[in-house]
Scaffold this motif. Sequence first.
Motif, short mmCIF file in Angstrom:
data_model
loop_
_atom_site.label_atom_id
_atom_site.label_comp_id
_atom_site.label_asym_id
_atom_site.label_seq_id
_atom_site.Cartn_x
_atom_site.Cartn_y
_atom_site.Cartn_z
N ALA A 150 11.89 -5.70 31.03
CA ALA A 150 10.93 -5.92 29.96
C ALA A 150 11.70 -6.27 28.70
O ALA A 150 12.83 -5.82 28.50
CB ALA A 150 10.08 -4.67 29.72
N SER A 151 11.10 -7.11 27.87
CA SER A 151 11.74 -7.50 26.62
C SER A 151 10.65 -7.89 25.64
O SER A 151 9.64 -8.48 26.02
CB SER A 151 12.69 -8.68 26.87
OG SER A 151 13.39 -9.00 25.70
N ARG A 152 10.88 -7.51 24.37
CA ARG A 152 9.87 -7.82 23.38
C ARG A 152 10.50 -7.83 21.99
O ARG A 152 11.52 -7.20 21.76
CB ARG A 152 8.75 -6.78 23.45
CG ARG A 152 7.56 -7.14 22.62
CD ARG A 152 6.28 -6.35 22.87
NE ARG A 152 6.36 -4.99 23.32
CZ ARG A 152 5.94 -4.57 24.52
NH1 ARG A 152 5.46 -5.43 25.38
NH2 ARG A 152 6.01 -3.30 24.83
N ARG A 153 9.85 -8.52 21.11
CA ARG A 153 10.24 -8.49 19.70
C ARG A 153 9.33 -7.50 18.98
O ARG A 153 8.12 -7.51 19.17
CB ARG A 153 10.12 -9.87 19.08
CG ARG A 153 10.65 -9.92 17.66
CD ARG A 153 10.71 -11.34 17.18
NE ARG A 153 11.31 -11.39 15.85
CZ ARG A 153 11.85 -12.48 15.35
NH1 ARG A 153 11.87 -13.60 16.06
NH2 ARG A 153 12.36 -12.46 14.15
N PHE A 154 9.94 -6.64 18.17
CA PHE A 154 9.21 -5.62 17.44
C PHE A 154 9.42 -5.85 15.95
O PHE A 154 10.55 -5.98 15.48
CB PHE A 154 9.76 -4.23 17.82
CG PHE A 154 9.21 -3.12 16.98
CD1 PHE A 154 7.99 -2.54 17.29
CD2 PHE A 154 9.90 -2.66 15.88
CE1 PHE A 154 7.48 -1.50 16.52
CE2 PHE A 154 9.41 -1.62 15.10
CZ PHE A 154 8.19 -1.05 15.42
N THR A 155 8.33 -5.92 15.20
CA THR A 155 8.41 -6.08 13.75
C THR A 155 7.43 -5.11 13.10
O THR A 155 6.26 -5.07 13.49
CB THR A 155 8.07 -7.52 13.32
OG1 THR A 155 8.94 -8.42 14.00
CG2 THR A 155 8.23 -7.70 11.83
N ALA A 156 7.93 -4.35 12.13
CA ALA A 156 7.06 -3.41 11.42
C ALA A 156 7.68 -3.09 10.06
O ALA A 156 8.88 -3.26 9.86
CB ALA A 156 6.89 -2.12 12.22
N SER A 157 6.84 -2.64 9.15
CA SER A 157 7.29 -2.19 7.83
C SER A 157 6.77 -0.78 7.60
O SER A 157 5.73 -0.39 8.13
CB SER A 157 6.75 -3.10 6.72
OG SER A 157 7.38 -4.35 6.78
N GLU A 158 7.52 -0.04 6.82
CA GLU A 158 7.15 1.34 6.51
C GLU A 158 7.30 1.55 5.01
O GLU A 158 8.35 1.22 4.43
CB GLU A 158 8.08 2.30 7.27
CG GLU A 158 7.79 3.75 7.09
CD GLU A 158 6.52 4.20 7.79
OE1 GLU A 158 5.88 5.12 7.28
OE2 GLU A 158 6.15 3.63 8.84
N ALA A 159 6.26 2.06 4.38
CA ALA A 159 6.32 2.36 2.94
C ALA A 159 7.28 3.51 2.70
O ALA A 159 7.33 4.46 3.47
CB ALA A 159 4.94 2.72 2.41
N ILE A 160 8.05 3.41 1.62
CA ILE A 160 9.02 4.47 1.30
C ILE A 160 8.32 5.64 0.63
O ILE A 160 8.60 6.79 0.94
CB ILE A 160 10.17 3.90 0.43
CG1 ILE A 160 10.97 2.90 1.28
CG2 ILE A 160 11.06 5.01 -0.09
CD1 ILE A 160 12.02 2.13 0.52
N GLY A 161 7.40 5.38 -0.25
CA GLY A 161 6.61 6.44 -0.84
C GLY A 161 7.14 6.96 -2.16
O GLY A 161 6.44 6.99 -3.14
N THR A 162 8.38 7.40 -2.19
CA THR A 162 9.00 7.95 -3.39
C THR A 162 10.27 7.18 -3.68
O THR A 162 11.00 6.83 -2.76
CB THR A 162 9.36 9.44 -3.18
OG1 THR A 162 8.20 10.14 -2.75
CG2 THR A 162 9.90 10.07 -4.43
N ALA A 163 10.56 6.92 -4.93
CA ALA A 163 11.75 6.17 -5.30
C ALA A 163 12.99 7.06 -5.21
O ALA A 163 13.57 7.46 -6.21
CB ALA A 163 11.60 5.59 -6.71
N SER A 164 13.38 7.37 -3.96
CA SER A 164 14.57 8.18 -3.74
C SER A 164 15.26 7.74 -2.46
O SER A 164 14.62 7.16 -1.57
CB SER A 164 14.21 9.67 -3.64
OG SER A 164 13.53 9.93 -2.43
#
Length: 194
Positions: A150-164
């Motif tokens: 099996a093979s796939r491309r994975f793309t996602a973003s995650e909010a950081i939330g706090t400037a640290s």
Amino acid sequence: MICLRSLCLIAAALALAGCGSSPPVRYYTLGAVAAPAPAQADAPSIVVGPIGLPEAVDRLQIVRRIDGTRSEPADGHRWAGSLKAEMGRRLAAALASERGLARVVAVPQSSIARPDYTLPVDVLRLDADGFERVTLDAVWTLRRDGRDIASRRFTASEAIGTASYEALAAAHGRLIDALARDIAQSVPAATPAR
């Protein structure tokens, strides 16, 4: 003569004062993973890796992208170890947790001589956009005896939330967990016959 001598002493004192007050270096990991599901007796073994990373982020300093094009390595904020190794460790632990697999390890610390599956991952993009979000774009391949299962491309973003940097490192970890969930769907439930 006294003025020149006084000026030299003042300049030397200022130079020494500037050298003695560097901030401490802080080290970060991708964090802990949730406790694994109960292990299945006939679950397959998997070796995660190698992990390929873009050179821009393959360093000890945590790198943030500023203004869309400029990269800024943070000298005072570093990964506790190689980011490739940290990602492999977190991905192996998250995958084991997700599927109840007892024998999932990461390169280069592989203790499994002949795993049922290998899981190389090529990270195409791992960008921290300031303290806003982290984006992961990766291609993973589940292999058995050199053949792609099996093979796939994975793309996602995650909010950081706090400037640290703590929050930034945690966002990286959550993205690796999301990648593990994507991969887990393709891992067979039982050890294949050889």
